[in-house]
Design an enzyme around this catalytic site. Structure first.
Site, PDB file in Angstrom:
ATOM      1  N   CYS B 477       0.849  -1.193   0.000  1.00 37.43           N
ATOM      2  CA  CYS B 477       0.000   0.000   0.000  1.00 37.43           C
ATOM      3  C   CYS B 477       0.888   1.248   0.000  1.00 37.43           C
ATOM      4  CB  CYS B 477      -0.898   0.001   1.238  1.00 37.43           C
ATOM      5  SG  CYS B 477      -1.990   1.427   1.312  1.00 37.43           S
ATOM      6  N   ASP B 478       0.950   1.931  -1.140  1.00 40.99           N
ATOM      7  CA  ASP B 478       1.827   3.092  -1.274  1.00 40.99           C
ATOM      8  C   ASP B 478       1.573   4.171  -0.228  1.00 40.99           C
ATOM      9  OD1 ASP B 478       3.008   2.022  -3.507  1.00 40.99           O
ATOM     10  OD2 ASP B 478       1.592   2.978  -4.870  1.00 40.99           O
ATOM     11  N   PRO B 479       0.335   4.598  -0.080  1.00 45.05           N
ATOM     12  CA  PRO B 479       0.149   5.779   0.772  1.00 45.05           C
ATOM     13  C   PRO B 479       0.090   5.466   2.254  1.00 45.05           C
ATOM     14  CG  PRO B 479      -1.910   5.241  -0.335  1.00 45.05           C
ATOM     15  CD  PRO B 479      -0.912   4.212  -0.747  1.00 45.05           C
TER      16      PRO B 479
END
Lengths: 792, 792
Positions: B477-479
């Site tokens: 999950c990037d953010p």
């Protein structure tokens, strides 16, 4: 079609048969808004970097303002849709997006507000936009008048575009307690380090209404439906749907469903702008719409008055009356306003280019000299101990040098004495030179005088073995980036400008009783001029420079970029050109650069890349630096013409800079005479059909130079160490003018007229002849009446 | 309203009463085009970074593709205006910008072309778009048929938007020799160092016509006039004005003024795309329109055929016939096409994120395993000697890690064994493990086996004292960028995924006769599962992680982000969850995350920033990572459900992923069933009215996991070291299915049906019972007929 009205507070465009894309702009301490007569808007505010609250419908690139930017159907704008509830007929004010040409139409660009009057089918819509002095927000009034003889049932839909706020998070809703549409967003970012920057931003956009609407819509798509923006489906219904937007494009549309008796008016006020929180919006509501003073005025009214007063403070130091009424109007009203805008806002950037910052404050010397003084100190406090000036001046603790300010240019030092000289002329405040200022390293300090000496020495050293100044990746011309990036190429213009800077600084040294130093700089200037004439004179004009590969360019042998205006204008100033050379170069400019729209920056415009010159040669022919009528450069040249007494040539070119009020001009240039744009399209001999179009950009170093042309040149009312030196250079066709000059706290009334009895200019103060033309020992309690006789 | 036609080559949208914003896409080696049924288009091509040839009307930000991007009146598009020269009536095909709802309308999204048929006022307009296999350009056909019983006088105006190409330099003209409109521009840049990058770019946009037009217009503003794009002034005239554009917005509009007899057809072909030079356009003209082969086919026709063949090469390895016809259509035709797109184009980026690159090639293992093999070698050749994988894989010598690939994520290593296992299952090519590959430093080398061992050891070491894996600035999950940026926070999901990766790698070690090593990894997996259960089990489900400040999140105490799907799905895979925990977490998912549109990624969606979690909590509720039906995560979960035999739950959720053909679904989701988007809008319990909308983005790691769900789960036809292991998990309501399976060069025909006589699955090959359900020793010259009996 265009005229000045109400004591020249406005320039009006009335009842056109085609709506041009004319525009005006307003600004305050924190924002600017560029408003098009059709209703389109470009608005930015600072926090501290430029931000938006009314966005494009797609993700716009962050960039400097674009020249000649095209408008399109969904461009940000401020509109009022009007529906006749009986006939179902629809139009929109001012014009977009429905595009029904009204029965009567007036667009008034004012100094402190912008006003529209639109009559359509016996309905009058009046819209006005003002700003507060400091807060970044728009103050709108909308008035509806029933001009017909019967009662009308209408729906009025104020419609403020919001657009694509953010791909991260965007929504909108109507907040009943605030009587406002509140659109929320989060500024996109990716790295956690950037969170601290974005978390304080004003990411909300609000529309506050002073009266409760009948209905609202906050969802762009729901508003438009299949009818689209030119004929929105939602306004076919009795009431808007009171919707919401959840990761949908927001819009701020209200509906007022009203009955209006014959002759009756209904007036509304709105505030549109950015905010951080709903509390802040609530506070704005209280301040502007709820709380009143003893006279019953609320904050909205007071803000309009305060803003008008703020703009009035920016008036210039001359008021003229000449045979040229359009010039009078522009110089008395609009030119100082544009200078004031530059000085107050620094072009809405936190890191203005050094040359822009210094020149903008050169202009401020005529309006608020104390601000100019502080700006010079700020700039010098960022000077390197080597004497070099940085490419940009940091104005905010969080700011950094961005974009073009990361590219090394070599001209910044020359602007120091040149811009300072205007400040000294205007104020005689030589104490500035004694102020002690640190250098950028914060270890060494020095007086302003010492700082500028170092700048001059830096210019003396940053030269090749011939004595020509290196250009590196650019001089005044940004995209001339490949002439000298290898470290060898030199700038002809910069060498000439350096000579001029030495002369100016020599004068200042002399007035500061630094006679030995003065002599040295004068010698340096003369030596520089010799070098210039040896390496850069091409026979009929001066070359623009010499590349890394030792190729001289801007010369008669070149097919494109054969002649550049800047070396010519500055050679008139520096003294490099003797009388013969002056005559030759003036003729060359006339033959090759002059056009009906002004003097081009270079000609012929480049049509293909020249890899030893750089990006300038790739710009579109006739635009920006590639052959436009680049007004900044044109103003230098005109200033040079005045320096050598070419008063008629100078006036002719000066007049071309100011957009005229005639309709042919407005249609071609697309601009009302409220500002000088950075360029008019050039390449006149190559692409005549687009020549003369305005860039519509009002950020430009042109304006203080035009003012100097008027003060030092045309009217010849320049200050000096002793007082004010009267040397007018009226164009031959003028018989007389009057000028009111505010100068060092004194008001002087000049009457300048031709007199057959004189052979040179003669100055009389209250009837007394002033031998050297310099009015000295000015007293603030005296009202000076000065008669200036000039020969035919 | 929507149906599959012509042997499932197309999905058609026919005669809608409202035109939804449905779209399809085409792609080739160098470009992709996303085409909306109304005529709007988003096209990009690689050179090597993504570029445009049809621009927005303003300066667009360079960014990744935006989800749910709004269209607007001047959005780039491909249209045909049609004017009846007698009545003056106007409509436009496909629909925009005039928006006249046609009498009949069909939008057919095909595998290798997109086709429209629009009937309006007895005129039939047929438009089709195809691409060549490699060249970045669009191949358009436009056919006009007179359906009426009388002769018609028409003007047909193919209209291709070009938009705001560049603020530096843009122009357009019609080139008679080329029979083409040529628009020229220069890509803006500021630093001379960037000149080398921009000077090779294809900065021209051309529209080549196979037939000489009656007239043309290349100037957007001249074309529109005051009528605007919905009713252009220029087409009111008899002929377009044959204009030019000089630093004006270009457009490519042609006019064919024609007489058409009853029943007569007129057919035109156009090529629209980018080019570097006019010579290149001339070459394209020769190749596509002039030169023909022995059969008389020109390059245009051959390119259409070649492209169709190219797409056919991307078919999948199963063909199914089940009681669910919509699933059949999607799986047999569209799902492999979407996987193939990912594998061939790498999402049109030069630096794909490592996890995307590995998973996209996991999918390619089913289609072109040789390409997957090469991709694994490429990825490993960029591995650090520490075992760490970089955040992105560089695919082009000029490429660099950009945007999110500059943010350190900690999950990349887990994808190596997981993705590789699919390749090995499908190919049995264990020789890959012996390939010698350098490390990123180009000093050390090692076999693929050693590389992956290092990756596994890196995962073992990058843990806190509890044995939980650090998250740094993000995992999958990037953010989720602020959970562990201080170096302490850990990812629950990543720890679980690491355990699963160890298990998978232990299996591969075992099959590679590395039994000791296999045992060690199995032990490590078990130990990891213990740690997971000790620190992350919250009572009813697994927590998402533990922050830098040691706060466990994704737990029942949280008001928002209470439950995340990923730890649940992967705990089913890793074996962390025992049967009781499995039951509990499946129930929790059903209660809190399941919606009519699929399983949400987390719930409740965050509505405000949580500073110890990060940017994910600021995304719009229900979008992207913040509570959307994020299909990638949903697919993991479904795969997990199959892993524990939850066949009915799995099938129910799988079906929700595929956009349905019913009109309610198309209007809500706005998408034809031709691809799975990266998300459907979630936050179903918070904002029900927007839930279910498609992001319209077709770049997603979802698709190979859906394919694995089908191969390994639903149909249970997974390869292994010995052959193919038959373990179907049909949903209870299915009685029988047939599947054609292409496997290691062999074709197997499966008939799977319920049989009251069996209590467990029984496999018969040509009538012979296969004891362990594994068909071994496959021979390529045998056509396998396999009967699979499954219990009721």
């Amino acid at each position: 079609m265009i005229k000045a009205t109400e004591n020249n507070e406005y320039v009006e465009l009335t009842s056109p048969t085609i709506l041009p894309k004319a525009s005006g702009f307003l600004w305050n301490e924190k924002m600017m808004i560029h408003m098009n007569c059709r209703g389109y808007a470009v608005a930015q505010y600072m926090q501290p970097e430029p931000g938006k609250y009314s966005y494009a419908p797609n993700l716009e690139a962050k960039t400097f303002m674009q020249p000649e930017q095209p408008y399109y159907a969904h461009h940000p704008g401020r509109f009022v849709y009007v529906k006749d509830e009986v006939s179902g007929e629809i139009f929109s004010a001012p014009y977009e997006p429905v595009r029904v040409l009204p029965d009567k139409y007036t667009f008034s660009v004012g100094k402190h507000n912008i006003v529209w009057k639109i009559e359509s089918n016996d309905i009058l819509i009046e819209m006005s936009l003002s700003l507060p002095k400091e807060d970044p927000m728009e103050l709108w009034r909308v008035k509806v008048t029933n001009l017909s003889s019967m009662k009308r049932k209408l729906s009025i839909y104020p419609y403020f575009t919001v657009g694509y706020m953010s791909w991260m998070n965007q929504s909108a809703e109507y907040n009943e307690a605030l009587q406002a549409i509140v659109c929320s967003a989060i500024t996109p970012y990716q790295k956690y380090q950037d969170y601290d920057k974005i978390k304080t931003l004003k990411d909300k956009t609000f529309l506050l209404a002073d009266q409760e609407p009948s209905a609202w819509e906050v969802n762009q798509e729901a508003f438009e439906g299949e009818g689209g923006i030119t004929n929105p489906s939602a306004i076919q219904n009795e009431l808007l749907s009171n919707g919401e937007a959840r990761y949908e494009m927001p819009v701020a549309a209200l509906q007022y469903r009203i009955d209006v008796e014959p002759g009756e008016e209904k007036a509304y006020r709105f505030i549109f702008g950015p905010a951080k929180t709903e509390d802040e919006i609530a506070q704005i509501r209280r301040t502007y719409f709820i709380d009143t003073n003893a006279s019953g005025d609320d904050g909205f009214m007071l803000a309009e008055l305060e803003y008008a007063e703020y703009i009035r403070e920016g008036r210039g130091c001359i008021e003229i009356k000449t045979p040229d009424a359009d010039l009078d109007n522009f110089v008395n009203h609009w030119l100082p306003r544009q200078m004031y805008y530059h000085g107050q806002t620094n072009r809405l950037t936190t890191d203005p280019q050094t040359r822009n910052y210094l020149q903008d404050n050169m202009g401020m010397s005529y309006i608020k000299p104390q601000m100019a003084r502080n700006a010079f100190l700020t700039a010098l406090s960022q000077q390197n101990t080597s004497g070099a000036m940085p490419d940009g001046i940091i104005l905010h603790e969080d700011a950094e040098l961005k974009y073009i300010n990361q590219v090394p240019h070599t001209d910044h030092c020359v602007w120091l004495p040149i811009c300072l000289s205007t400040y000294l002329d205007e104020t005689n405040d030589y104490t500035l030179l004694d102020e002690v200022v640190p250098y950028a390293d914060r270890k060494e300090v020095g007086t302003v005088f010492e700082h500028i000496n170092r700048a001059m020495h830096w210019l003396m050293k940053d030269r090749d073995e011939r004595g020509l100044n290196f250009i590196n990746q650019g001089d005044w011309c940004d995209p001339m980036n490949m002439v000298g990036y290898k470290g060898k190429g030199v700038s002809g213009w910069l060498t000439i400008a350096t000579s001029y800077a030495f002369m100016i600084w020599a004068d200042i040294c002399e007035h500061s009783d630094q006679l030995k130093m003065s002599k040295e700089y004068r010698l340096a200037a003369n030596e520089t001029n010799e070098v210039v004439n040896k390496y850069l004179w091409d026979g009929e004009w001066y070359a623009r420079g010499i590349t890394d590969d030792n190729v001289v360019f801007g010369i008669s042998e070149d097919k494109e970029g054969r002649i550049f205006i800047n070396p010519q204008g500055w050679a008139l100033l520096s003294g490099a050109a003797d009388e013969l050379k002056q005559r030759k170069l003036i003729q060359a400019v006339k033959d090759q650069l002059e056009t009906p729209y002004g003097v081009e920056k270079l000609a012929p415009s480049f049509t293909a890349m020249r890899e030893d010159v750089g990006r300038v040669t790739q710009k579109h022919p006739g635009t920006a630096e590639n052959g436009a009528v680049y007004n900044h450069a044109a103003a230098f040249y005109i200033y040079g013409l005045y320096a050598v007494g070419e008063k008629d040539n100078a006036y002719r070119l000066l007049r071309k800079m100011i957009p005229g009020p005639d309709s042919e001009d407005i249609i071609r240039r697309g601009q009302l005479p409220v500002f000088i744009p950075n360029y008019y399209r050039g390449a006149y001999r190559q692409i005549p059909h687009t020549a003369g179009r305005s860039s519509h950009l009002f950020n430009t170093g042109t304006v203080p130079w035009v003012y100097r042309c008027l003060i030092d040149g045309l009217f010849g009312l320049q200050g000096n160490k002793e007082g004010i030196h009267i040397r007018p250079q009226l164009p031959s066709e003028w018989q007389e003018v009057t000028v009111k000059r505010m100068f060092r706290g004194v008001e002087l009334q000049f009457h300048i007229k031709r007199d057959a009895s004189v052979t040179t200019t003669e100055v009389y103060v209250h009837g007394n002849y002033i031998e050297d033309g310099i009015i000295k020992d000015l007293k603030s309690d005296v009202e000076y009446k000065v008669l200036v006789k000039i020969p035919f």
